[in-house]
Design a protein around this motif. Sequence first.
Motif, PDB file in Angstrom:
ATOM      1  N   PRO A   8      -5.346  12.888 -16.103  1.00 25.71           N
ATOM      2  CA  PRO A   8      -4.722  12.810 -14.782  1.00 25.71           C
ATOM      3  C   PRO A   8      -5.694  13.148 -13.659  1.00 25.71           C
ATOM      4  CG  PRO A   8      -3.995  14.766 -15.958  1.00 25.71           C
ATOM      5  CD  PRO A   8      -4.797  13.962 -16.928  1.00 25.71           C
ATOM      6  N   PRO A   9      -5.322  12.827 -12.417  1.00 27.23           N
ATOM      7  CA  PRO A   9      -6.170  13.180 -11.278  1.00 27.23           C
ATOM      8  C   PRO A   9      -6.451  14.677 -11.281  1.00 27.23           C
ATOM      9  CG  PRO A   9      -3.981  12.449 -10.544  1.00 27.23           C
ATOM     10  CD  PRO A   9      -4.085  12.155 -12.002  1.00 27.23           C
ATOM     11  N   GLY A  10      -7.695  15.044 -11.048  1.00 23.29           N
ATOM     12  CA  GLY A  10      -8.050  16.455 -10.996  1.00 23.29           C
ATOM     13  C   GLY A  10      -8.371  17.047 -12.357  1.00 23.29           C
ATOM     14  N   SER A  30     -17.064   4.523 -12.008  1.00 24.94           N
ATOM     15  CA  SER A  30     -15.836   5.080 -11.452  1.00 24.94           C
ATOM     16  C   SER A  30     -15.201   4.045 -10.537  1.00 24.94           C
ATOM     17  CB  SER A  30     -16.153   6.356 -10.655  1.00 24.94           C
ATOM     18  OG  SER A  30     -15.119   6.618  -9.729  1.00 24.94           O
ATOM     19  N   THR A  31     -14.037   3.537 -10.947  1.00 24.33           N
ATOM     20  CA  THR A  31     -13.383   2.533 -10.094  1.00 24.33           C
ATOM     21  C   THR A  31     -12.950   3.167  -8.772  1.00 24.33           C
ATOM     22  OG1 THR A  31     -11.442   2.887 -11.492  1.00 24.33           O
ATOM     23  CG2 THR A  31     -12.649   0.823 -11.792  1.00 24.33           C
ATOM     24  N   GLY A  32     -12.620   4.467  -8.793  1.00 24.32           N
ATOM     25  CA  GLY A  32     -12.268   5.158  -7.551  1.00 24.32           C
ATOM     26  C   GLY A  32     -13.457   5.139  -6.580  1.00 24.32           C
ATOM     27  N   LEU A  35     -13.972   1.688  -5.168  1.00 24.72           N
ATOM     28  CA  LEU A  35     -12.986   1.371  -4.127  1.00 24.72           C
ATOM     29  C   LEU A  35     -13.291   2.140  -2.846  1.00 24.72           C
ATOM     30  CD1 LEU A  35      -9.783   1.300  -6.359  1.00 24.72           C
ATOM     31  CD2 LEU A  35     -10.884  -0.656  -5.258  1.00 24.72           C
ATOM     32  N   ARG A  36     -13.740   3.401  -2.983  1.00 19.76           N
ATOM     33  CA  ARG A  36     -14.079   4.167  -1.774  1.00 19.76           C
ATOM     34  C   ARG A  36     -15.279   3.532  -1.061  1.00 19.76           C
ATOM     35  NH1 ARG A  36     -11.658   8.153  -4.861  1.00 19.76           N
ATOM     36  NH2 ARG A  36     -13.486   8.498  -6.136  1.00 19.76           N
ATOM     37  N   ALA A  37     -16.210   2.963  -1.839  1.00 18.19           N
ATOM     38  CA  ALA A  37     -17.345   2.263  -1.222  1.00 18.19           C
ATOM     39  C   ALA A  37     -16.838   1.032  -0.466  1.00 18.19           C
ATOM     40  CB  ALA A  37     -18.367   1.861  -2.287  1.00 18.19           C
ATOM     41  N   GLY A  56      -1.233   6.685  -2.925  1.00 19.50           N
ATOM     42  CA  GLY A  56      -1.255   7.076  -4.331  1.00 19.50           C
ATOM     43  C   GLY A  56      -0.851   5.975  -5.295  1.00 19.50           C
ATOM     44  N   GLY A  57      -0.829   4.735  -4.824  1.00 22.03           N
ATOM     45  CA  GLY A  57      -0.464   3.606  -5.692  1.00 22.03           C
ATOM     46  C   GLY A  57      -1.667   3.092  -6.471  1.00 22.03           C
ATOM     47  N   LEU A  58      -1.481   1.967  -7.175  1.00 21.15           N
ATOM     48  CA  LEU A  58      -2.568   1.371  -7.949  1.00 21.15           C
ATOM     49  C   LEU A  58      -2.920  -0.008  -7.402  1.00 21.15           C
ATOM     50  CD1 LEU A  58      -1.643   2.098 -11.692  1.00 21.15           C
ATOM     51  CD2 LEU A  58      -3.242   3.346 -10.229  1.00 21.15           C
ATOM     52  N   MET A  59      -4.189  -0.318  -7.432  1.00 23.22           N
ATOM     53  CA  MET A  59      -4.658  -1.654  -7.063  1.00 23.22           C
ATOM     54  C   MET A  59      -4.222  -2.648  -8.144  1.00 23.22           C
ATOM     55  SD  MET A  59      -6.422  -1.540  -4.214  1.00 23.22           S
ATOM     56  CE  MET A  59      -7.705  -2.818  -4.166  1.00 23.22           C
ATOM     57  N   PRO A  60      -4.106  -3.938  -7.790  1.00 31.23           N
ATOM     58  CA  PRO A  60      -3.686  -4.926  -8.795  1.00 31.23           C
ATOM     59  C   PRO A  60      -4.637  -4.980  -9.991  1.00 31.23           C
ATOM     60  CG  PRO A  60      -3.711  -5.870  -6.570  1.00 31.23           C
ATOM     61  CD  PRO A  60      -4.322  -4.510  -6.464  1.00 31.23           C
ATOM     62  N   ASP A  84     -14.571   5.674 -15.918  1.00 36.13           N
ATOM     63  CA  ASP A  84     -13.912   6.831 -15.286  1.00 36.13           C
ATOM     64  C   ASP A  84     -12.903   6.266 -14.281  1.00 36.13           C
ATOM     65  OD1 ASP A  84     -13.240   8.887 -13.526  1.00 36.13           O
ATOM     66  OD2 ASP A  84     -15.285   9.248 -12.845  1.00 36.13           O
ATOM     67  N   GLY A  85     -11.617   6.375 -14.613  1.00 40.22           N
ATOM     68  CA  GLY A  85     -10.597   5.827 -13.704  1.00 40.22           C
ATOM     69  C   GLY A  85     -10.175   4.424 -14.103  1.00 40.22           C
ATOM     70  N   PHE A  86     -10.733   3.913 -15.159  1.00 43.96           N
ATOM     71  CA  PHE A  86     -10.403   2.590 -15.691  1.00 43.96           C
ATOM     72  C   PHE A  86     -10.498   2.673 -17.201  1.00 43.96           C
ATOM     73  CE2 PHE A  86     -11.236  -1.613 -17.296  1.00 43.96           C
ATOM     74  CZ  PHE A  86     -10.457  -2.447 -16.523  1.00 43.96           C
ATOM     75  N   PRO A  87      -9.575   2.114 -17.973  1.00 42.77           N
ATOM     76  CA  PRO A  87      -8.341   1.463 -17.555  1.00 42.77           C
ATOM     77  C   PRO A  87      -7.284   2.471 -17.098  1.00 42.77           C
ATOM     78  CG  PRO A  87      -8.458   1.561 -19.954  1.00 42.77           C
ATOM     79  CD  PRO A  87      -9.749   2.113 -19.440  1.00 42.77           C
ATOM     80  N   ARG A  88      -6.388   2.002 -16.254  1.00 42.41           N
ATOM     81  CA  ARG A  88      -5.341   2.855 -15.700  1.00 42.41           C
ATOM     82  C   ARG A  88      -3.952   2.336 -16.034  1.00 42.41           C
ATOM     83  NH1 ARG A  88      -8.079   5.684 -11.585  1.00 42.41           N
ATOM     84  NH2 ARG A  88      -6.851   7.259 -10.525  1.00 42.41           N
ATOM     85  N   THR A  89      -3.880   1.190 -16.681  1.00 45.55           N
ATOM     86  CA  THR A  89      -2.600   0.636 -17.138  1.00 45.55           C
ATOM     87  C   THR A  89      -2.866   0.027 -18.518  1.00 45.55           C
ATOM     88  OG1 THR A  89      -3.057  -1.567 -16.236  1.00 45.55           O
ATOM     89  CG2 THR A  89      -1.902  -0.026 -14.777  1.00 45.55           C
ATOM     90  N   ALA A  91      -2.137  -2.939 -19.387  1.00 47.99           N
ATOM     91  CA  ALA A  91      -2.702  -4.277 -19.150  1.00 47.99           C
ATOM     92  C   ALA A  91      -4.219  -4.205 -18.937  1.00 47.99           C
ATOM     93  CB  ALA A  91      -2.025  -4.937 -17.943  1.00 47.99           C
ATOM     94  N   GLN A  92      -4.677  -3.195 -18.217  1.00 48.11           N
ATOM     95  CA  GLN A  92      -6.124  -3.029 -18.017  1.00 48.11           C
ATOM     96  C   GLN A  92      -6.817  -2.698 -19.337  1.00 48.11           C
ATOM     97  OE1 GLN A  92      -7.130  -0.325 -14.768  1.00 48.11           O
ATOM     98  NE2 GLN A  92      -5.780  -1.381 -13.339  1.00 48.11           N
ATOM     99  N   ALA A  93      -6.159  -1.887 -20.165  1.00 51.39           N
ATOM    100  CA  ALA A  93      -6.752  -1.513 -21.455  1.00 51.39           C
ATOM    101  C   ALA A  93      -6.892  -2.744 -22.347  1.00 51.39           C
ATOM    102  CB  ALA A  93      -5.903  -0.438 -22.138  1.00 51.39           C
ATOM    103  N   LYS A 147       2.376  12.006  -6.051  1.00 50.10           N
ATOM    104  CA  LYS A 147       2.590  10.578  -6.312  1.00 50.10           C
ATOM    105  C   LYS A 147       1.599  10.085  -7.376  1.00 50.10           C
ATOM    106  CE  LYS A 147       3.974   6.381  -5.838  1.00 50.10           C
ATOM    107  NZ  LYS A 147       5.224   5.978  -6.458  1.00 50.10           N
ATOM    108  N   ARG A 148       0.327  10.507  -7.253  1.00 50.98           N
ATOM    109  CA  ARG A 148      -0.692  10.082  -8.223  1.00 50.98           C
ATOM    110  C   ARG A 148      -0.362  10.596  -9.621  1.00 50.98           C
ATOM    111  NH1 ARG A 148      -5.331  12.313  -4.886  1.00 50.98           N
ATOM    112  NH2 ARG A 148      -6.661  12.149  -6.712  1.00 50.98           N
ATOM    113  N   LEU A 149       0.199  11.810  -9.677  1.00 50.59           N
ATOM    114  CA  LEU A 149       0.588  12.360 -10.988  1.00 50.59           C
ATOM    115  C   LEU A 149       1.731  11.550 -11.593  1.00 50.59           C
ATOM    116  CD1 LEU A 149       0.399  16.215 -10.359  1.00 50.59           C
ATOM    117  CD2 LEU A 149      -1.025  14.870 -11.909  1.00 50.59           C
TER     118      LEU A 149
END
Length: 200
Positions: A8-10, A30-32, A35-37, A56-60, A84-89, A91-93, A147-149
């Motif tokens: 989880p986050p943190g 790190s996908t996070g 995305l921040r870049a 706190g949602g997820l990107m497609p 790190d941060g991927f996969p998050r669903t 479907a991504q896995a 929300k992220r949790l």
Amino acid sequence: MNIILLGPPGAGKGTQAARLVEKYGLKQLSTGDMLRAAVASGSELGQQAKEIMDRGGLMPDALMIDMISERLDQPDCAKGVIFDGFPRTVAQAQALDELLAKKNLSLDAVIEIKVDEAALVGRIESRIAQSDGGAVRSDDNVETLRKRLEVYREQTAPILPYYQAKGALKTVDGLKSIDEVSAQIEEILEGARSRSGVEG
Ligand code: ADP
């Protein structure tokens, strides 16, 4: 050697990933951070990402899968990566499994850094307090964290049984000290390396 850090986050994925970069010469993906870049660049993708991340949602999935696929083709990933941060669903896995097979890459370990929610809220609160309003992430606040949790519980945690069924999942206790968590991860990776015969 390619590994996934889940948690989880943190939970400390970023901290542990940085140590693995040092020790094994792996590249942290790190996908996070990606995305921040994009947000910092002000691109169209960045604008979409900012809005989603701040609530706190997820990107497609499709977008994230393409991002990872392109990144994996870069020469700096040749020695192996830490996801790190991927996969998050789920479907991504599934998409990652297909991607790795297509690119002829292995998945050597999936490591869950397990921590309980109360501890996480405490950690993020102190991260916010320590930042003094300075370099705080715009998604680092208690409301977005909750929300992220919730998103983690509902959309990301189902990945754990997915990898468990493949016999790939290893769990470490993320409430231990940073050094102790690192030691647990290294033990797992030494086992994975000797099984696959990977050098360096
Ligand atoms: P943390 O580990 O602190 O939860 P990250 O830095 O990994 O955060 O990600 C921050 C935000 O970026 C997530 O809350 C989400 O909105 C977005 N994000 C990152 N990775 C993905 C992904 N694989 N799929 C969808 N959204 C993602």
